[in-house]
Design an enzyme around this catalytic site. Structure first.
Site, PDB file in Angstrom:
ATOM      1  CE1 TYR A 162      -3.034  -3.068   1.339  1.00  0.00           C
ATOM      2  CE2 TYR A 162      -4.613  -0.987   0.194  1.00  0.00           C
ATOM      3  CZ  TYR A 162      -4.057  -3.046   0.652  1.00  0.00           C
ATOM      4  OH  TYR A 162      -5.097  -3.775   0.554  1.00  0.00           O
ATOM      5  CE  LYS A 233      -0.232 -17.833  -0.687  1.00  0.00           C
ATOM      6  NZ  LYS A 233      -0.296 -18.859  -0.372  1.00  0.00           N
ATOM      7  CG  ASP A 287      -3.758 -19.840   0.733  1.00  0.00           C
ATOM      8  OD1 ASP A 287      -2.878 -19.476   1.660  1.00  0.00           O
ATOM      9  OD2 ASP A 287      -3.695 -21.091   0.616  1.00  0.00           O
ATOM     10  CG  ASP A 311      -7.907  -4.154   1.552  1.00  0.00           C
ATOM     11  OD1 ASP A 311      -9.473  -3.781   2.487  1.00  0.00           O
ATOM     12  OD2 ASP A 311      -7.537  -3.688   1.029  1.00  0.00           O
TER      13      ASP A 311
END
Ligand code: NAD
Length: 429
Positions: A162, A233, A287, A311
Site C-alpha cells: 500500500y 503468506k 488462504d 484488507d
C-alpha cells in the site's frame, strides 16, 4: 448537548493520552467529528442523536460529549477552496483532542490526494486499522450460522503493497528498477524477470509489524479474547510475510510471556489445554484462514494481519455476517484514535435521508468502549439490536428482511434513541 462552535474548550475538556496509549477521559470530553461527504451528513445526524441519548441515559447528565466539528472533504473545499479538502486544522485538532470520529469522505478526483482517508492515516501515524465483526440477530446473512463469528481484525495500516511504490510496464523507471533487480538475480543464479514488466514493491518492517501485533495482543488480553492469530503468506513470501509471523511470535515471547502461550507450546507442555488466563498465539496461512473463518469461525478471536491480508479478510468476514453496512471500525496509533464508518460516501443517495447509519453508530459505540464509557456503548448496541428486532429498518435491510418496514435514516436514528430511553427506564439506569 451539542456544540458546533470553534472554541469547544469553553464547554469541555481535553482527553489525555497516557504513555501506554490508554486515554484518560474527563466527564465532558471534547470530541472532534467529521460529518463526511455524500450521505455523511444524513448518517452523522442520525448517529449523533443516538450517541447523545446513549450518554445521557447511561449517566443521567453526569457525563456529556462536547462535539467539535472539523471541516474536511467537500465541506472544507467550500470554505478553503477546492485544493484544500484536508486543512491543517483537521490534523492538529485530532492530535490535540486524541479521540475523534468521522463519516465517509469522497476521494477527490485529480488533485494532490490519493485518498483523504489514507492521508489521515499516514499523517497521524494511525498504524492499526481495527475491525470488530460480530453478528447482530435479525440481520439477513448468507451463511447458516453467522452467530458463530466474533472476531476483531487488526490490520497493519502503513506498509506492505500500500505504499504506492510501483512503476508502469515499459516506463524508463520500471526498466531501471528491473535492470537492478536482474543484476542481483544473476549474481545468485536465479531466473531473470522481463524488462517489459510492471513492477511494485512490497515492504514490511520489524518496527511496524511488532507494534501492530503488540496492540492486537494487548486488546485480546483487555477484552477477554481466547486467541490471537497471525495471518500471513509466509510459505511463499518468506522475507516479508514470513518475517511478519516471526516478529509476531517474538512480541508474544518477549513482551507477553506471562499472558500468552503458543499453539505449539500448548501441545508440547499442556496436553492441548489452554492454561487459565492465557491467550493462545497461533498463525495461519492467509488462504487457509479464509476457509477456517467460513468453517470454524468460533476458533478465532483477535486476528493480526499485514495490510493486504487484513484488507481482504475484513470485507470477507463482514459479508459473512450480513455486510459492510453494519461493520464498525477505527484507526489507531500511539498519539490518537479515529473511529469511522467503514463504507464509502454512497454519493448516489446523498441528501435522500435513506442509507443505514449503523456502521457509524457502532463505531461510536466502540469509541465509548475505548474511552471506558462501557455503559453507554452497551446501551447503544442493545437499542440498535432492539430496533432491528422490531423490523423498522433502512432500505438496505428492509429489502432482505421478511415483514420489515422501511424507514428513513433519520427515523432509524430516532427509533434507536427511543429504544435507548425505554431500555434505560425499564432497567432503572
Ligand atoms: P460506497 O460504500 O460509498 O457505496 C457503494 C454502495 O454501497 C452504495 O451505492 C450503496 O448501495 C451501498 N452503501 C454504502 N453505504 C451504505 C449505507 N450506509 N447504507 C446502505 N447502503 C450503503 O462505495 P463507493 O461507491 O465505491 O465509494 C464512494 C466514495 O466513497 C468514493 O469516493 C470512495 O473513495 C469513498 N470511500 C470512502 C471511504 C471512507 O471514507 N472510509 C471508504 C470507502 C470508499
Amino acid at each position: 448537548m451539542t456544540n458546533k462552535m470553534n472554541e469547544p474548550e469553553k464547554a469541555g475538556e481535553t482527553i489525555d493520552w497516557r504513555v501506554d496509549g490508554r486515554p484518560i477521559v474527563p466527564d465532558n470530553p471534547i470530541i472532534p467529528y467529521i460529518e463526511g461527504d455524500g450521505t455523511g451528513p444524513d448518517i452523522w445526524a442520525a448517529a449523533q442523536l443516538v450517541f447523545d441519548a446513549g450518554v445521557y441515559y447511561a449517566y443521567k447528565g453526569r457525563r456529556l460529549i462536547v462535539w467539535h466539528e472539523l471541516l474536511a472533504g467537500e465541506k472544507a473545499q467550500k470554505v478553503y477552496g477546492s485544493d484544500n479538502p484536508l486543512p491543517e486544522s483537521a490534523f492538529e485538532d485530532i492530535e490535540r483532542y486524541k479521540v475523534a470520529i468521522k463519516g465517509p469522505l469522497t476521494t477527490p478526483v485529480g488533485g494532490g490526494f490519493r485518498s483523504l482517508n489514507v492521508a489521515l492515516r499516514q499523517r497521524l501515524d494511525l498504524y492499526a486499522c481495527v475491525r470488530p465483526v460480530r453478528y447482530f440477530s435479525g440481520i439477513p446473512a448468507p451463511v447458516i450460522h453467522p452467530e458463530r463469528v466474533n472476531v476483531v481484525i487488526f490490520r497493519e495500516n502503513t506498509e506492505d503493497v500500500y505504499t504506492g511504490i510501483e512503476w508502469e510496464a515499459g516506463s524508463r523507471d520500471a526498466k531501471e528498477v528491473l535492470e537492478l533487480i536482474n543484476r542481483k538475480l544473476k549474481d545468485s543464479g536465479r531466473q531473470l524477470v522481463s524488462l517489459e514488466s510492471s513492477v511494485g514493491i512490497k515492504t514490511m518492517s520489524e518496527f511496524n509489524s511488532r507494534r501492530l501485533v503488540h496492540r492486537a495482543i494487548r486488546y485480546a488480553i483487555e477484552n477477554g479474547h481466547h486467541s490471537v492469530t497471525l495471518v500471513h503468506k509466509g510459505n511463499i513470501m518468506k522475507c516479508t510475510e514470513g518475517a511478519f509471523r516471526d516478529w509476531g511470535y517474538q512480541v508474544a515471547y518477549e513482551e507477553f510471556s506471562e499472558q500468552t502461550v503458543t499453539e505449539a507450546q500448548l501441545y508440547e507442555k499442556f496436553d492441548g489445554q489452554t492454561p487459565q488466563g492465557r491467550i493462545v498465539i497461533k498463525d495461519r496461512i492467509a488462504d487457509a484462514m479464509f476457509q477456517q473463518l467460513m468453517l470454524r469461525p468460533e476458533e478465532y478471536g483477535v486476528i493480526a494481519a499485514p495490510n493486504l491480508n487484513g484488507d481482504y479478510l475484513s470485507d470477507a468476514v463482514a459479508a459473512q455476517v450480513g455486510g459492510l453496512g453494519m461493520a464498525p471500525g477505527w484507526n489507531i496509533g500511539d498519539r490518537c484514535a479515529l473511529f469511522e464508518a467503514t463504507h464509502g460516501s454512497a454519493p448516489k443517495y446523498a441528501g435522500q435521508d435513506k442509507v443505514n447509519p449503523s456502521s457509524l453508530i457502532l463505531s461510536g459505540a466502540e469509541m465509548f468502549r475505548f474511552m471506558g464509557w462501557v455503559e453507554a456503548a452497551e446501551l447503544i448496541i442493545r437499542a440498535l439490536i432492539q430496533t432491528i428486532a422490531q423490523k423498522t429498518v433502512t432500505y438496505d435491510l428492509a429489502r432482505q428482511m421478511q415483514g420489515a418496514q422501511e424507514i428513513k435514516c433519520s427515523e432509524f436514528g430516532a427509533a434507536i434513541a427511543e429504544n435507548i430511553k425505554i431500555l434505560a427506564q425499564k432497567e432503572k439506569l
